[in-house]
Write an enzyme that holds these catalytic residues in place. Sequence first.
Site, PDB file in Angstrom:
ATOM      1  N   GLY A 199       0.833  -1.203   0.000  1.00 19.55           N
ATOM      2  CA  GLY A 199       0.000   0.000   0.000  1.00 19.55           C
ATOM      3  C   GLY A 199       0.860   1.242   0.000  1.00 19.55           C
ATOM      4  O   GLY A 199       2.017   1.210  -0.429  1.00 19.55           O
ATOM      5  N   GLY A 204       2.450   2.555   5.465  1.00 15.36           N
ATOM      6  CA  GLY A 204       3.668   1.751   5.633  1.00 15.36           C
ATOM      7  C   GLY A 204       4.406   2.153   6.904  1.00 15.36           C
ATOM      8  O   GLY A 204       4.925   1.309   7.641  1.00 15.36           O
ATOM      9  N   GLU A 221       5.738  -3.306   0.537  1.00 14.41           N
ATOM     10  CA  GLU A 221       5.605  -3.146  -0.915  1.00 14.41           C
ATOM     11  C   GLU A 221       4.859  -1.843  -1.153  1.00 14.41           C
ATOM     12  O   GLU A 221       3.633  -1.795  -1.089  1.00 14.41           O
ATOM     13  CB  GLU A 221       4.834  -4.342  -1.493  1.00 14.41           C
ATOM     14  CG  GLU A 221       5.603  -5.646  -1.448  1.00 14.41           C
ATOM     15  CD  GLU A 221       6.709  -5.717  -2.503  1.00 14.41           C
ATOM     16  OE1 GLU A 221       6.635  -5.008  -3.520  1.00 14.41           O
ATOM     17  OE2 GLU A 221       7.663  -6.492  -2.291  1.00 14.41           O
ATOM     18  N   CYS A 256       0.954   0.015  -9.139  1.00 17.71           N
ATOM     19  CA  CYS A 256       2.173   0.555  -8.503  1.00 17.71           C
ATOM     20  C   CYS A 256       3.324   0.715  -9.475  1.00 17.71           C
ATOM     21  O   CYS A 256       4.173   1.562  -9.284  1.00 17.71           O
ATOM     22  CB  CYS A 256       2.569  -0.353  -7.347  1.00 17.71           C
ATOM     23  SG  CYS A 256       2.776  -2.069  -7.846  1.00 17.71           S
TER      24      CYS A 256
HETATM   25  P1  NAD Z   1      -5.415   0.637   0.550  1.00 15.27           P
HETATM   26  O1  NAD Z   1      -6.199   1.889   0.803  1.00 15.27           O
HETATM   27  O2  NAD Z   1      -6.137  -0.588   0.115  1.00 15.27           O
HETATM   28  O3  NAD Z   1      -4.578   0.357   1.857  1.00 15.27           O
HETATM   29  C1  NAD Z   1      -3.744  -0.773   1.962  1.00 15.27           C
HETATM   30  C2  NAD Z   1      -4.077  -1.511   3.229  1.00 15.27           C
HETATM   31  O4  NAD Z   1      -3.782  -0.686   4.345  1.00 15.27           O
HETATM   32  C3  NAD Z   1      -5.543  -1.897   3.356  1.00 15.27           C
HETATM   33  O5  NAD Z   1      -5.636  -3.249   3.697  1.00 15.27           O
HETATM   34  C4  NAD Z   1      -6.061  -0.980   4.434  1.00 15.27           C
HETATM   35  O6  NAD Z   1      -7.089  -1.561   5.201  1.00 15.27           O
HETATM   36  C5  NAD Z   1      -4.839  -0.727   5.280  1.00 15.27           C
HETATM   37  N1  NAD Z   1      -4.913   0.559   5.965  1.00 15.27           N
HETATM   38  C6  NAD Z   1      -5.371   1.733   5.477  1.00 15.27           C
HETATM   39  N2  NAD Z   1      -5.253   2.701   6.412  1.00 15.27           N
HETATM   40  C7  NAD Z   1      -4.723   2.129   7.516  1.00 15.27           C
HETATM   41  C8  NAD Z   1      -4.349   2.595   8.806  1.00 15.27           C
HETATM   42  N3  NAD Z   1      -4.515   3.871   9.155  1.00 15.27           N
HETATM   43  N4  NAD Z   1      -3.814   1.714   9.678  1.00 15.27           N
HETATM   44  C9  NAD Z   1      -3.635   0.428   9.339  1.00 15.27           C
HETATM   45  N5  NAD Z   1      -3.974  -0.072   8.128  1.00 15.27           N
HETATM   46  C10 NAD Z   1      -4.514   0.752   7.229  1.00 15.27           C
HETATM   47  O7  NAD Z   1      -4.324   0.870  -0.552  1.00 15.27           O
HETATM   48  P2  NAD Z   1      -3.499   2.168  -0.938  1.00 15.27           P
HETATM   49  O8  NAD Z   1      -2.539   2.482   0.137  1.00 15.27           O
HETATM   50  O9  NAD Z   1      -4.365   3.229  -1.481  1.00 15.27           O
HETATM   51  O10 NAD Z   1      -2.710   1.501  -2.175  1.00 15.27           O
HETATM   52  C11 NAD Z   1      -2.124   2.278  -3.143  1.00 15.27           C
HETATM   53  C12 NAD Z   1      -0.644   2.438  -2.852  1.00 15.27           C
HETATM   54  O11 NAD Z   1      -0.053   1.152  -2.753  1.00 15.27           O
HETATM   55  C13 NAD Z   1       0.102   3.146  -3.951  1.00 15.27           C
HETATM   56  O12 NAD Z   1       1.087   3.950  -3.389  1.00 15.27           O
HETATM   57  C14 NAD Z   1       0.731   2.008  -4.724  1.00 15.27           C
HETATM   58  O13 NAD Z   1       1.871   2.374  -5.453  1.00 15.27           O
HETATM   59  C15 NAD Z   1       1.044   1.045  -3.636  1.00 15.27           C
HETATM   60  N6  NAD Z   1       1.082  -0.322  -4.148  1.00 15.27           N
HETATM   61  C16 NAD Z   1       2.257  -0.982  -4.113  1.00 15.27           C
HETATM   62  C17 NAD Z   1       2.334  -2.258  -4.643  1.00 15.27           C
HETATM   63  C18 NAD Z   1       3.627  -3.028  -4.648  1.00 15.27           C
HETATM   64  O14 NAD Z   1       3.578  -4.221  -4.913  1.00 15.27           O
HETATM   65  N7  NAD Z   1       4.763  -2.422  -4.352  1.00 15.27           N
HETATM   66  C19 NAD Z   1       1.198  -2.854  -5.173  1.00 15.27           C
HETATM   67  C20 NAD Z   1       0.015  -2.144  -5.166  1.00 15.27           C
HETATM   68  C21 NAD Z   1      -0.047  -0.881  -4.644  1.00 15.27           C
END
Ligand code: NAD
Length: 489
Positions: A199, A204, A221, A256
């Site tokens: 995410g 992270g 990731e 991503c």
């Molecule tokens: P998302 O909103 O689905 O969040 C990811 C996870 O984090 C979810 O399961 C969510 O429940 C949890 N989450 C959200 N807020 C939280 C909090 N405050 N505390 C604990 N957990 C929490 O996804 P996103 O972050 O919008 O995803 C997009 C980002 O992820 C982009 O930056 C993208 O580049 C990156 N990404 C990376 C990869 C990779 O493989 N490197 C793959 C896909 C996406």
Amino acid sequence: MAEEVQKVVFDSGEAAAMVEELRGSYRSGKTRSYEWRVSQLKKLKKITEFHEKEIVEALRSDLSKPETESFVQEIGMLKSACKLAIKQLKSWMKPETAKTSMTTFPSSAEIVSEPLGVILIISAWNYPFLLSLDPVVGAIAAGNAVVLKPSELAPATSSLLAKLLGEYMDSSSVRVVEGAVAETSALLEQKWDKICYTGNGRVGRIVMASAAKHLTPVLLELGGKCPVVVDSGINLQVASRRIIAGKWGCNNGQACVSPDHIITTKEFATKLVDALKSELDNFYGKNPLQSKDLSRIVNSNHYDRLTKLLDEDKISGKVIHGGERDKNNLRIAPTILLDVPQDSLIMQEEIFGPLLPIITVDKIEDSFDLITSGTKPLAAYLFTNNQKLKDHFVGNVSAGGLLINDTTLHLAVPTLPFGGVGESGMGAYHGKFSFEAFSHKKAVVYRGFFGDAAVRYPPYTKGKLTLMKALVGGSLLGIIRALFGWSEA
Ligand code: NAD
């Protein structure tokens, strides 16, 4: 198959109870056996084979993802990951013989891969099927118990994953917890043996801070602004198609590793823009908002975020293609912007959507400074026929991965690690790297009782020290001299 579906709605206490149960199962040793691992991997593979339609429907409901993308970029990739793990597992599990040194002579040594214990996997919404189960493949192959928390922003896929894993997998060791921030926070309070999070970097940091309390290692990731450098003198049609495939052909830019922006020379920009426009028309027609081959924006928050980038005063007049939008259906057409200023919002954050700015430079070599002056991206791409430029790119640009003359496909090569560096993440997985990401490489040395050298024991003497120095120096002559008390002539 058919163990009962695990429906979990919970707080920290329930999370603790669940982790304790899984830890008990892990401690029983069942997840360590080759047979358990393979049987669970085969069940994951079966999910991809027997439930393709449901998965495609869930992805359509969450993102209007075209069936071809759902199959090629999610279901097919997971199936390949399962097949590879099933085929290679025995060799991955095999202890690796290691050379020993004079210090332990006589001895033998090996590296034994052991599971870590109970793993938490938190996944993102954009590839909600693949990004949930791909790390599960690694965690299971390595012999761990695992809890998966899919993204609440892809609710249809999340609930399908809970249902299918409940039906197929061994519920004593594999669980799905659905939910949003509250549930994830409850999970993060627990002690895990590794946390894999996919995410954004903001969350992270939350994950890493929680993990630090228990000294739990993390696989992060994350994302970033993936640049595409386009040199002149290339096959423009092929290059444009490959850029479009990696941008709009990957979840409409919500990927991503999708190209975030292009860097090219002022001189070449017009030709490149013309080629991109022409291929976009070929792929998505004159009314791309109606195209069934483009995913929609995941939700209204992300739609608003993207339109805010587009509506910033600083980039007024910079849209040279697309820009159409439909808020009711959460659709934004493939949009190209030319010569956007570096301090505009669109260049300050990861775009993660169908907007593609083009930055122009005087000389193509200047593009490398632009990239290396920013945070390290998850992927960087270069289109060129110039070998010197390729060498410079590979030697100097730091990113999770690089790909020359194409976009995104490097993550489909199972012999390569997939992961970020710096702001784009830490650790990597895919193929054998997935097995390693969830294993501990244990160093094991075997000795017998023969050859117990007195030199290591007190009373320490000058002669023993001389011999020790000769041993560390590694010269056979020095050792002989030390053994026989000869001084250097
Ligand atoms: P998302 O909103 O689905 O969040 C990811 C996870 O984090 C979810 O399961 C969510 O429940 C949890 N989450 C959200 N807020 C939280 C909090 N405050 N505390 C604990 N957990 C929490 O996804 P996103 O972050 O919008 O995803 C997009 C980002 O992820 C982009 O930056 C993208 O580049 C990156 N990404 C990376 C990869 C990779 O493989 N490197 C793959 C896909 C996406």
